[in-house]
Design a protein around this motif. Structure first.
Motif, PDB file in Angstrom:
ATOM      1  N   ALA A 110       0.820  -1.204   0.000  1.00 58.24           N
ATOM      2  CA  ALA A 110       0.000   0.000   0.000  1.00 58.24           C
ATOM      3  C   ALA A 110       0.859   1.260   0.000  1.00 58.24           C
ATOM      4  O   ALA A 110       1.742   1.420   0.842  1.00 58.24           O
ATOM      5  N   ALA A 111       0.558   2.162  -0.916  1.00 54.09           N
ATOM      6  CA  ALA A 111       1.323   3.403  -1.021  1.00 54.09           C
ATOM      7  C   ALA A 111       1.059   4.366   0.136  1.00 54.09           C
ATOM      8  O   ALA A 111       1.781   5.341   0.300  1.00 54.09           O
ATOM      9  N   PHE A 112       0.050   4.083   0.955  1.00 50.51           N
ATOM     10  CA  PHE A 112      -0.274   4.955   2.082  1.00 50.51           C
ATOM     11  C   PHE A 112       0.415   4.533   3.380  1.00 50.51           C
ATOM     12  O   PHE A 112       0.426   5.300   4.339  1.00 50.51           O
ATOM     13  N   ILE A 113       0.954   3.331   3.436  1.00 49.36           N
ATOM     14  CA  ILE A 113       1.554   2.835   4.679  1.00 49.36           C
ATOM     15  C   ILE A 113       3.035   3.190   4.726  1.00 49.36           C
ATOM     16  O   ILE A 113       3.793   2.867   3.813  1.00 49.36           O
ATOM     17  N   GLY A 114       3.420   3.876   5.797  1.00 50.28           N
ATOM     18  CA  GLY A 114       4.815   4.253   5.994  1.00 50.28           C
ATOM     19  C   GLY A 114       5.280   5.375   5.078  1.00 50.28           C
ATOM     20  O   GLY A 114       6.477   5.580   4.920  1.00 50.28           O
ATOM     21  N   LEU A 149      -0.948  12.762   3.429  1.00 51.09           N
ATOM     22  CA  LEU A 149      -0.688  14.152   3.811  1.00 51.09           C
ATOM     23  C   LEU A 149      -0.449  15.011   2.565  1.00 51.09           C
ATOM     24  O   LEU A 149      -1.000  16.118   2.446  1.00 51.09           O
ATOM     25  N   ARG A 150       0.340  14.516   1.638  1.00 49.22           N
ATOM     26  CA  ARG A 150       0.618  15.272   0.406  1.00 49.22           C
ATOM     27  C   ARG A 150      -0.670  15.530  -0.372  1.00 49.22           C
ATOM     28  O   ARG A 150      -0.908  16.641  -0.859  1.00 49.22           O
ATOM     29  N   SER A 194      -4.171  -2.660  -6.353  1.00 44.68           N
ATOM     30  CA  SER A 194      -5.387  -3.021  -5.619  1.00 44.68           C
ATOM     31  C   SER A 194      -5.309  -2.588  -4.156  1.00 44.68           C
ATOM     32  O   SER A 194      -6.261  -2.004  -3.620  1.00 44.68           O
ATOM     33  N   THR A 195      -4.198  -2.848  -3.516  1.00 43.22           N
ATOM     34  CA  THR A 195      -4.061  -2.508  -2.100  1.00 43.22           C
ATOM     35  C   THR A 195      -4.138  -0.996  -1.895  1.00 43.22           C
ATOM     36  O   THR A 195      -4.803  -0.507  -0.979  1.00 43.22           O
TER      37      THR A 195
END
Length: 188
Positions: free
Chosen positions: A91-95, A100-101, A122-123
């Motif tokens: 997932a591109a949102f984790i870590g 925020l961007r 998909s994730t």
């Protein structure tokens, strides 16, 4: 579908490492052409564009920052001033600071494409939807790989992609193709 400057394009993991082992046969040979058309449309309009790159932490991975496969594919390198978000999970949102961007840019809709349909695209789409973004996946600008099921049979990449896009469409995202999306942009 109408698009505005509050719509961000997010190419996911369009990297050379997917041409190395251990990846198998891929589907959708038109992915690169369609993805480049999407990039051109966003760049022409000056709309938000955030590239996602997978920086694997797995030893020997072709997506490791020390491997040549970590580089973006030809035609997908970010231009000066374009943001790159590096991730180490699906997932591109984790870590990362992707959420925020996007919020700082006033983005309320994300358009996703890249590699692979069934994994990182998909994730990321599922998380984007859960975070409240109107989410669009451009199915013909993604691809995935043949996979072996629990019985040892090969499931062709095209079937995997079709099933995952159907699942995303049922619950998490609008699924479209490049021609339809670009026509919608031209009408906006």
């Amino acid at each position: 579908m109408s698009f505005t400057a509050n719509t961000a394009l997010i190419p996911i993991d369009v990297q050379r490492g997917f041409d190395y082992p251990p990846w198998g046969r891929r589907g959708n040979p038109a992915m690169e052409h369609n993805g480049q058309r999407l990039l051109a449309a966003w760049r022409q309009r000056g709309w938000p564009l955030i590239h996602v790159r997978h920086d694997s932490v797995q030893p020997g991975s072709p997506l490791s920052p020390s491997h040549p496969g970590n580089a973006f594919r030809d035609g997908f390198d970010p231009l000066d001033g374009e943001t790159v978000v590096a991730k180490s999970v699906n997932a591109a949102f984790i870590g990362t600071d992707l959420d925020l961007r996007l919020r700082r840019l006033g983005v309320d809709r994300v358009v996703l494409f890249g590699i692979s349909t069934d994994m990182c695209v998909s994730t990321t789409a599922r998380m984007a939807s859960n975070l409240g973004y109107r989410t669009v996946v451009v199915g013909d600008a993604c691809y995935c790989f043949d996979l072996i099921d629990a019985d040892g049979s090969t499931i062709p990449a095209e079937q995997i992609s079709r099933a995952h896009l159907a699942t995303l469409r049922a619950e998490f995202a609008e699924v479209t193709d490049t021609d339809a999306l670009l026509a919608s942009i031209d009408e906006s």
